[in-house]
Design an enzyme around this catalytic site. Structure first.
Site, PDB file in Angstrom:
ATOM      1  N   ALA A   9      11.700  14.545  27.410  1.00  0.00           N
ATOM      2  CA  ALA A   9      12.234  15.259  26.248  1.00  0.00           C
ATOM      3  C   ALA A   9      11.702  16.686  26.286  1.00  0.00           C
ATOM      4  O   ALA A   9      10.793  17.001  27.052  1.00  0.00           O
ATOM      5  CB  ALA A   9      11.792  14.575  24.956  1.00  0.00           C
ATOM      6  N   LYS A  10      12.305  17.511  25.440  1.00  0.00           N
ATOM      7  CA  LYS A  10      11.947  18.926  25.406  1.00  0.00           C
ATOM      8  C   LYS A  10      10.447  19.147  25.239  1.00  0.00           C
ATOM      9  O   LYS A  10       9.864  20.053  25.823  1.00  0.00           O
ATOM     10  CB  LYS A  10      12.664  19.579  24.235  1.00  0.00           C
ATOM     11  CG  LYS A  10      13.700  20.575  24.660  1.00  0.00           C
ATOM     12  CD  LYS A  10      14.258  21.198  23.412  1.00  0.00           C
ATOM     13  CE  LYS A  10      15.224  22.298  23.756  1.00  0.00           C
ATOM     14  NZ  LYS A  10      15.958  22.743  22.599  1.00  0.00           N
ATOM     15  N   ARG A  11       9.819  18.271  24.414  1.00  0.00           N
ATOM     16  CA  ARG A  11       8.391  18.479  24.130  1.00  0.00           C
ATOM     17  C   ARG A  11       7.512  18.278  25.365  1.00  0.00           C
ATOM     18  O   ARG A  11       6.317  18.526  25.328  1.00  0.00           O
ATOM     19  CB  ARG A  11       7.938  17.554  22.994  1.00  0.00           C
ATOM     20  CG  ARG A  11       8.082  16.078  23.315  1.00  0.00           C
ATOM     21  CD  ARG A  11       7.476  15.218  22.235  1.00  0.00           C
ATOM     22  NE  ARG A  11       7.730  13.822  22.538  1.00  0.00           N
ATOM     23  CZ  ARG A  11       8.814  13.147  22.196  1.00  0.00           C
ATOM     24  NH1 ARG A  11       9.767  13.756  21.517  1.00  0.00           N
ATOM     25  NH2 ARG A  11       8.958  11.881  22.526  1.00  0.00           N
ATOM     26  N   ASP A  12       8.113  17.792  26.469  1.00  0.00           N
ATOM     27  CA  ASP A  12       7.317  17.564  27.671  1.00  0.00           C
ATOM     28  C   ASP A  12       7.091  18.828  28.488  1.00  0.00           C
ATOM     29  O   ASP A  12       6.675  18.748  29.643  1.00  0.00           O
ATOM     30  CB  ASP A  12       7.958  16.467  28.524  1.00  0.00           C
ATOM     31  CG  ASP A  12       7.921  15.131  27.813  1.00  0.00           C
ATOM     32  OD1 ASP A  12       6.841  14.774  27.291  1.00  0.00           O
ATOM     33  OD2 ASP A  12       8.946  14.437  27.753  1.00  0.00           O
ATOM     34  N   GLY A  13       7.373  19.994  27.881  1.00  0.00           N
ATOM     35  CA  GLY A  13       7.044  21.236  28.580  1.00  0.00           C
ATOM     36  C   GLY A  13       8.265  21.874  29.193  1.00  0.00           C
ATOM     37  O   GLY A  13       9.356  21.820  28.622  1.00  0.00           O
TER      38      GLY A  13
END
Ligand code: GLU
Length: 288
Positions: free
Chosen positions: A236-240
């Site tokens: 997901a986006k939050r993974d960098g």
């Protein structure tokens, strides 16, 4: 015509896993002499945004992918889904379902019911019972599935048999359901090879059965592994740095190429270098 396709939902940015699936779909299609189509799956009006659609198409082009013919949008094809539903209904293949989600969840707590399956509550209501229920609620329309399991052919996994049940074709709010739209679109567009993430493997038997019941050829599938975060969650986006907002296309190609064990940095080079039917089925763990 025979074709493969990539069919993103425009509800966010494509991440590395989505880009890898798109590249593999392109490769499977081109390596087998097929056309390659892009279809925008914007059936879910709440989550779809034109700006995501535009960005997704730009990202595919930035990665060097080209596709044949115009991009079609599910939001413009409701008439096709309605016509297919009418055909199924005329053939006695549908029934009205008045159940709420909660009623279904309670009924399938029964022993031996596969999780998420429909318990058949409304399958055999009498006309009088249906008439009474219609005054309370607008029904969903479900498929009267003739089989309990169906076998698909997957280029990476061989024959896969899975359970099928009475899937929803039109929801109570009048929206056509994902299964119906995907099957009708693939049939209408001549798509006979479906390459997509393996989170959709469980949907394939129901979709192949639906194609069969609509008199459409059953496609061949290739369900490719998903990309995961180092913690084992879906990427997901939050993974960098996992979208082209934070990565150059060169870097994205480097990571995707490495995940496939190739040096290719473009679609054309990949076509020379990789037989897609031999890729690993292990999930791709991305260190973004
Ligand atoms: N639109 C679906 C998704 O983005 C893919 C459906 C399919 O490829 O059949 O997950």
């Amino acid at each position: 015509m025979s074709a493969g396709r990539f069919a993103p939902s425009p509800s966010g940015d494509l991440h590395l896993g989505n880009l890898r699936t798109a590249i593999l779909a392109w490769l499977f299609a081109r390596a087998s002499g097929r056309d390659f189509l892009v279809r925008v799956e914007d059936l879910d009006r709440q989550r779809s945004r034109p700006r995501f659609e535009a960005q997704q198409l730009r990202d595919l082009a930035t990665m060097g992918l080209t596709w044949d013919g115009p991009v079609v949008r599910q939001s413009e094809r409701d008439h096709l889904y309605a016509a297919a539903l009418e055909r199924l209904t005329a053939a006695g293949r549908t029934f009205e379902c008045f159940c709420t989600r909660r009623e279904i969840a309670e009924a399938v707590r029964a022993p031996h019911a596969p999780p998420g399956s429909y318990p058949g509550t409304c399958r055999d209501l009498t006309e009088a019972e249906r008439a009474a229920r219609r005054t309370e609620r607008t029904p969903a329309i479900r498929l009267r599935a003739p089989a309990r399991e169906w076998t698909i052919r997957d280029l990476l996994r061989g024959e896969v048999t899975g359970p099928v049940d009475d899937v929803v074709l039109r929801r109570g709010d009048g929206a056509h359901a994902y299964h119906l739209a995907v099957v009708v679109d693939d049939g209408d567009q001549g798509v006979d090879q479906i390459v997509r993430g393996d989170d959709l493997l469980d949907s394939a038997p129901a979709q192949a059965q639906l194609a069969h019941l609509l008199g459409l050829p059953e496609p061949t599938y290739a369900h490719v592994p998903l990309a995961l975060s180092p913690e084992g969650r879906r990427l997901a986006k939050r993974d960098g740095a996992v979208t082209l907002r934070d990565l150059s296309p060169e870097r994205a190609w480097e990571l995707i190429g490495a995940s496939l064990g190739v040096r290719a940095r473009s679609p054309a080079a990949l076509l020379d270098e990789l037989d897609p039917t031999g890729i690993s089925l292990e999930p791709w763990v991305v260190h973004g």
